[in-house]
Enzyme design. Structure first.
Site, short mmCIF file in Angstrom:
data_model
loop_
_atom_site.label_atom_id
_atom_site.label_comp_id
_atom_site.label_asym_id
_atom_site.label_seq_id
_atom_site.Cartn_x
_atom_site.Cartn_y
_atom_site.Cartn_z
N ASP A 213 39.33 52.37 44.21
CA ASP A 213 40.66 52.63 43.65
C ASP A 213 40.62 52.49 42.13
O ASP A 213 41.65 52.36 41.48
CB ASP A 213 41.73 51.71 44.27
N LEU B 176 37.64 47.65 45.54
CA LEU B 176 39.09 47.62 45.67
C LEU B 176 39.66 46.53 44.79
O LEU B 176 39.14 45.40 44.80
CB LEU B 176 39.51 47.35 47.12
N HIS B 177 40.72 46.84 44.05
CA HIS B 177 41.36 45.78 43.26
C HIS B 177 42.84 46.04 42.99
O HIS B 177 43.55 45.15 42.57
CB HIS B 177 40.64 45.58 41.92
N ARG B 178 43.33 47.25 43.25
CA ARG B 178 44.71 47.55 42.89
C ARG B 178 45.70 46.90 43.85
O ARG B 178 45.47 46.85 45.06
CB ARG B 178 44.94 49.07 42.82
N ARG C 56 40.25 39.22 42.26
CA ARG C 56 41.60 39.39 42.81
C ARG C 56 41.53 39.70 44.31
O ARG C 56 42.29 39.17 45.11
CB ARG C 56 42.29 40.54 42.07
#
Length: 365
Positions: free
Chosen positions: A282, A208-210, A243
């Site tokens: 994502d 996950l990073h968005r 992030r």
């Protein structure tokens, strides 16, 4: 003909590696083509960039612009200023950019301002979601590109609908798949394989990073809790993007089957992906890799710029609502996931086709 190739962030390295190798092969045959490789420094963490040069056999860049960090605007400006200096000192015949990161857009703009033609590899893909920085990068880059190299019929259609002439569009396939197929027999088990006693098809991989998923703490917590609750207790391996790591701090998310690990190298990450029961992500690029390896994939996004991974491949787009996770996981654990296939020209020979077209472009001048 000299082609200046731009790499800035992790996805770029998988895409440029086969192009570099194909140019080297043609150059060795006496063909009039060579390259200058520029690393913009957009990603500066070793796991996010440095290891890729070593593992994928890419030569050290001719220059590193060291333009990492800062806001989107600051990074774009730094790349443009430093790439302008690079181009003035080392003129070239073509600038080749790949994908949709900040470096792609910034270097395309700079090249055109200096009257240097631009080649965009992976042109024409669209999510139609302007909240994504990548979509802005795609739109700007394609609006000033001279030659478009595409991965799918969807991308061709998007370009033609904006008035791009057929003779500027080259449907070549996907260079990321060139890299995947070339290196598949070199995938390497990461330490977590033994540490968590993982077995083939016995665990999930999560990335996950968005911003839509990780920037709102409550939504991130709900997503994580739903993934854990519906995992049937199988290990969840979560290489945590920097992030995301920042936003996970203090949320108190814990489960005995959840394993937070550092970002993995290319060969280690794909070792896990190839053997996973399911990948939850994502990311766009990962959906391409799971499609080719036949691994079920759930994408936690409301849109995708890679629809062929759904219409042909193993990917399912379920949105960002945590409530969508239970039915998707239920389908997987009941053995009802679709089989999927491989999109046209995702065959490992994309870079060879690209370089053949570059030579044709050089001859035409």
């Amino acid at each position: 003909m000299l082609v200046t190739i731009i790499a800035g962030a992790r996805p770029n390295f998988m895409k440029i590696a086969p192009i570099v190798h194909a140019i080297q092969a043609e150059n060795a045959k006496g063909k009039n083509i060579d390259f200058r490789l520029i690393h913009t420094g957009q990603h500066f963490d070793k796991k996010m960039s440095g290891d890729f040069f070593e593992q994928l056999g890419i030569p050290e860049p001719h220059a590193n612009l060291e333009a990492g960090g800062g806001t989107q605007a600051e990074q774009t400006a730094a790349i443009m200023v430093r790439f302008e200096q690079e181009l003035l000192a080392n003129p070239t015949d073509l600038v080749l950019v790949v994908g949709d990161v900040t470096s792609t857009m910034a270097c395309a703009i700079t090249a055109q301002k200096l009257k240097t033609p631009v080649v965009h590899v992976e042109a024409g893909i669209r999510s139609n979601d302007w909240t994504m920085p990548e979509e802005i990068n795609r739109l700007v880059t394609d609006s000033i590109t001279n030659y478009f190299f595409t991965t799918s019929a969807f991308a061709n259609k998007n370009l033609k609908e904006t008035g791009i002439a057929d003779d500027r569009i080259f449907f070549v396939g996907n260079t990321m798949i060139d890299t995947l197929l070339k290196n598949r027999n070199r995938f390497t088990a990461p330490p977590i394989w033994n540490e968590a006693n993982l077995t083939e098809k016995g665990y999930l991989v999560l990335t996950l990073h968005r911003p839509a998923n990780v920037d709102q703490e409550q939504n991130l917590k709900l997503l994580m809790n739903e993934i854990i609750a519906n995992s049937n207790g199988v290990p969840i391996i979560f290489p945590v993007h920097p992030r995301t790591a920042k936003n996970l701090q203090g949320l108190g998310i814990y489960a005995p089957n959840l394993h937070f690990i550092e970002p993995l190298s290319y060969l280690e990450f794909n070792y896990l992906v190839e053997r996973a029961k399911l990948v939850v992500t994502d990311s766009g690029g990962i959906t391409e890799e799971t499609t080719v390896m036949g691994v079920p994939c759930v994408t936690l996004r409301d849109n995708t710029e890679r629809p062929e991974t759904i219409t042909v491949g193993t990917n399912e787009l379920i949105g960002t609502d945590p409530k969508a996770i239970a039915p998707a996981f239920g389908k997987l654990f009941k053995g009802e996931w679709k089989k999927g296939g491989i999109p046209e020209l995702w065959d490992g020979n994309t870079a060879v086709r690209i370089v053949a077209h570059l030579l044709e472009i050089g001859i035409k001048g």
